[in-house]
Design a protein around this motif. Structure first.
Motif, PDB file in Angstrom:
ATOM      1  N   LYS A   3      -3.884   6.156   3.131  1.00 25.70           N
ATOM      2  CA  LYS A   3      -4.513   5.442   4.237  1.00 25.70           C
ATOM      3  C   LYS A   3      -3.744   4.156   4.513  1.00 25.70           C
ATOM      4  CE  LYS A   3      -9.273   6.898   3.660  1.00 25.70           C
ATOM      5  NZ  LYS A   3     -10.651   6.438   3.413  1.00 25.70           N
ATOM      6  N   LYS A   4      -3.718   3.775   5.779  1.00 25.96           N
ATOM      7  CA  LYS A   4      -3.038   2.539   6.157  1.00 25.96           C
ATOM      8  C   LYS A   4      -3.997   1.369   6.013  1.00 25.96           C
ATOM      9  CE  LYS A   4       0.215   4.701   9.172  1.00 25.96           C
ATOM     10  NZ  LYS A   4       0.875   4.772  10.427  1.00 25.96           N
ATOM     11  N   LEU A   5      -3.567   0.390   5.259  1.00 20.97           N
ATOM     12  CA  LEU A   5      -4.351  -0.823   5.101  1.00 20.97           C
ATOM     13  C   LEU A   5      -3.694  -1.918   5.922  1.00 20.97           C
ATOM     14  CD1 LEU A   5      -4.946  -0.726   1.235  1.00 20.97           C
ATOM     15  CD2 LEU A   5      -6.504   0.003   3.046  1.00 20.97           C
ATOM     16  N   LEU A   6      -4.449  -2.548   6.766  1.00 20.61           N
ATOM     17  CA  LEU A   6      -3.907  -3.616   7.607  1.00 20.61           C
ATOM     18  C   LEU A   6      -4.112  -4.959   6.913  1.00 20.61           C
ATOM     19  CD1 LEU A   6      -5.161  -2.278  11.040  1.00 20.61           C
ATOM     20  CD2 LEU A   6      -2.930  -1.955   9.981  1.00 20.61           C
ATOM     21  N   ILE A   7      -3.414  -5.107   5.796  1.00 25.83           N
ATOM     22  CA  ILE A   7      -3.506  -6.313   4.991  1.00 25.83           C
ATOM     23  C   ILE A   7      -2.099  -6.806   4.684  1.00 25.83           C
ATOM     24  CG2 ILE A   7      -5.706  -5.648   3.940  1.00 25.83           C
ATOM     25  CD1 ILE A   7      -4.110  -4.734   1.457  1.00 25.83           C
ATOM     26  N   PRO A   8      -1.950  -8.086   4.359  1.00 27.69           N
ATOM     27  CA  PRO A   8      -0.622  -8.549   3.957  1.00 27.69           C
ATOM     28  C   PRO A   8      -0.243  -7.965   2.606  1.00 27.69           C
ATOM     29  CG  PRO A   8      -2.228 -10.335   3.830  1.00 27.69           C
ATOM     30  CD  PRO A   8      -2.942  -9.135   4.388  1.00 27.69           C
ATOM     31  N   GLY A   9       1.022  -7.874   2.392  1.00 25.51           N
ATOM     32  CA  GLY A   9       1.486  -7.401   1.094  1.00 25.51           C
ATOM     33  C   GLY A   9       2.328  -6.158   1.210  1.00 25.51           C
ATOM     34  N   PRO A  10       2.768  -5.621   0.107  1.00 26.66           N
ATOM     35  CA  PRO A  10       3.593  -4.411   0.132  1.00 26.66           C
ATOM     36  C   PRO A  10       2.814  -3.246   0.754  1.00 26.66           C
ATOM     37  CG  PRO A  10       3.564  -5.388  -2.065  1.00 26.66           C
ATOM     38  CD  PRO A  10       2.551  -6.110  -1.244  1.00 26.66           C
ATOM     39  N   THR A  11       3.454  -2.534   1.628  1.00 28.34           N
ATOM     40  CA  THR A  11       2.839  -1.363   2.244  1.00 28.34           C
ATOM     41  C   THR A  11       3.803  -0.185   2.156  1.00 28.34           C
ATOM     42  OG1 THR A  11       3.669  -2.009   4.413  1.00 28.34           O
ATOM     43  CG2 THR A  11       1.430  -2.684   3.867  1.00 28.34           C
ATOM     44  N   GLU A  12       3.260   0.998   2.158  1.00 29.42           N
ATOM     45  CA  GLU A  12       4.088   2.198   2.121  1.00 29.42           C
ATOM     46  C   GLU A  12       4.737   2.432   3.471  1.00 29.42           C
ATOM     47  OE1 GLU A  12       2.899   5.891   0.123  1.00 29.42           O
ATOM     48  OE2 GLU A  12       1.005   4.841  -0.249  1.00 29.42           O
ATOM     49  N   VAL A  13       5.972   2.894   3.451  1.00 28.73           N
ATOM     50  CA  VAL A  13       6.655   3.303   4.678  1.00 28.73           C
ATOM     51  C   VAL A  13       7.326   4.647   4.413  1.00 28.73           C
ATOM     52  CG1 VAL A  13       7.027   0.955   5.538  1.00 28.73           C
ATOM     53  CG2 VAL A  13       8.739   2.012   4.089  1.00 28.73           C
ATOM     54  N   SER A  14       7.690   5.331   5.494  1.00 26.36           N
ATOM     55  CA  SER A  14       8.317   6.645   5.344  1.00 26.36           C
ATOM     56  C   SER A  14       9.730   6.516   4.778  1.00 26.36           C
ATOM     57  CB  SER A  14       8.371   7.347   6.702  1.00 26.36           C
ATOM     58  OG  SER A  14       9.260   6.653   7.555  1.00 26.36           O
ATOM     59  N   GLN A  19      15.374   4.190   4.525  1.00 32.69           N
ATOM     60  CA  GLN A  19      16.817   4.386   4.701  1.00 32.69           C
ATOM     61  C   GLN A  19      17.376   3.410   5.733  1.00 32.69           C
ATOM     62  OE1 GLN A  19      16.787   8.611   5.583  1.00 32.69           O
ATOM     63  NE2 GLN A  19      17.629   9.074   3.568  1.00 32.69           N
ATOM     64  N   GLU A  20      16.649   3.179   6.814  1.00 27.88           N
ATOM     65  CA  GLU A  20      17.123   2.234   7.826  1.00 27.88           C
ATOM     66  C   GLU A  20      17.149   0.814   7.276  1.00 27.88           C
ATOM     67  OE1 GLU A  20      18.515   2.718  10.827  1.00 27.88           O
ATOM     68  OE2 GLU A  20      18.432   4.835  10.271  1.00 27.88           O
ATOM     69  N   GLN A  21      16.192   0.474   6.443  1.00 27.86           N
ATOM     70  CA  GLN A  21      16.155  -0.869   5.864  1.00 27.86           C
ATOM     71  C   GLN A  21      17.285  -1.096   4.865  1.00 27.86           C
ATOM     72  OE1 GLN A  21      12.111  -0.972   4.377  1.00 27.86           O
ATOM     73  NE2 GLN A  21      11.458  -2.223   6.113  1.00 27.86           N
ATOM     74  N   ALA A  22      17.889  -0.025   4.400  1.00 32.67           N
ATOM     75  CA  ALA A  22      18.986  -0.136   3.436  1.00 32.67           C
ATOM     76  C   ALA A  22      20.334  -0.360   4.130  1.00 32.67           C
ATOM     77  CB  ALA A  22      19.056   1.118   2.577  1.00 32.67           C
ATOM     78  N   GLN A  23      20.353  -0.361   5.459  1.00 29.15           N
ATOM     79  CA  GLN A  23      21.588  -0.549   6.210  1.00 29.15           C
ATOM     80  C   GLN A  23      22.042  -2.010   6.143  1.00 29.15           C
ATOM     81  OE1 GLN A  23      23.195   2.091   7.603  1.00 29.15           O
ATOM     82  NE2 GLN A  23      21.545   3.315   6.739  1.00 29.15           N
ATOM     83  N   TYR A  24      23.323  -2.213   6.381  1.00 31.19           N
ATOM     84  CA  TYR A  24      23.901  -3.555   6.433  1.00 31.19           C
ATOM     85  C   TYR A  24      23.263  -4.349   7.560  1.00 31.19           C
ATOM     86  CZ  TYR A  24      27.375  -7.152   7.441  1.00 31.19           C
ATOM     87  OH  TYR A  24      27.988  -8.344   7.689  1.00 31.19           O
ATOM     88  N   LEU A  25      22.902  -5.600   7.300  1.00 35.19           N
ATOM     89  CA  LEU A  25      22.313  -6.461   8.321  1.00 35.19           C
ATOM     90  C   LEU A  25      23.408  -7.066   9.189  1.00 35.19           C
ATOM     91  CD1 LEU A  25      19.648  -8.333   6.174  1.00 35.19           C
ATOM     92  CD2 LEU A  25      19.291  -6.436   7.754  1.00 35.19           C
TER      93      LEU A  25
END
Length: 61
Positions: A3-14, A19-25
């Protein structure tokens, strides 16, 4: 995913998002950023049919 929790903090992503977040900034002073930003503002100008003297800007918030 759970379930999606709309709270601050670590949340699960697909896996695709992880993989996209692991790309060079792209740094804001790099040519790649200028090219990306220019493409975005050009598309905004065309989409909103802005006159040539109007220059859109994109800000974060």
């Amino acid at each position: 995913m759970h379930k999606k929790l709309l709270i601050p903090g670590p949340t699960e992503v697909s896996k695709e998002i992880l993989q996209e977040q692991a790309q060079y900034l792209i740094g804001h002073r790099e040519k790649a950023f200028s090219d990306l930003y220019g493409g975005i503002t050009d598309k905004l100008s065309k989409f909103f049919e802005l006159p040539a003297e109007y220059k859109p800007t994109v800000t974060t918030g």
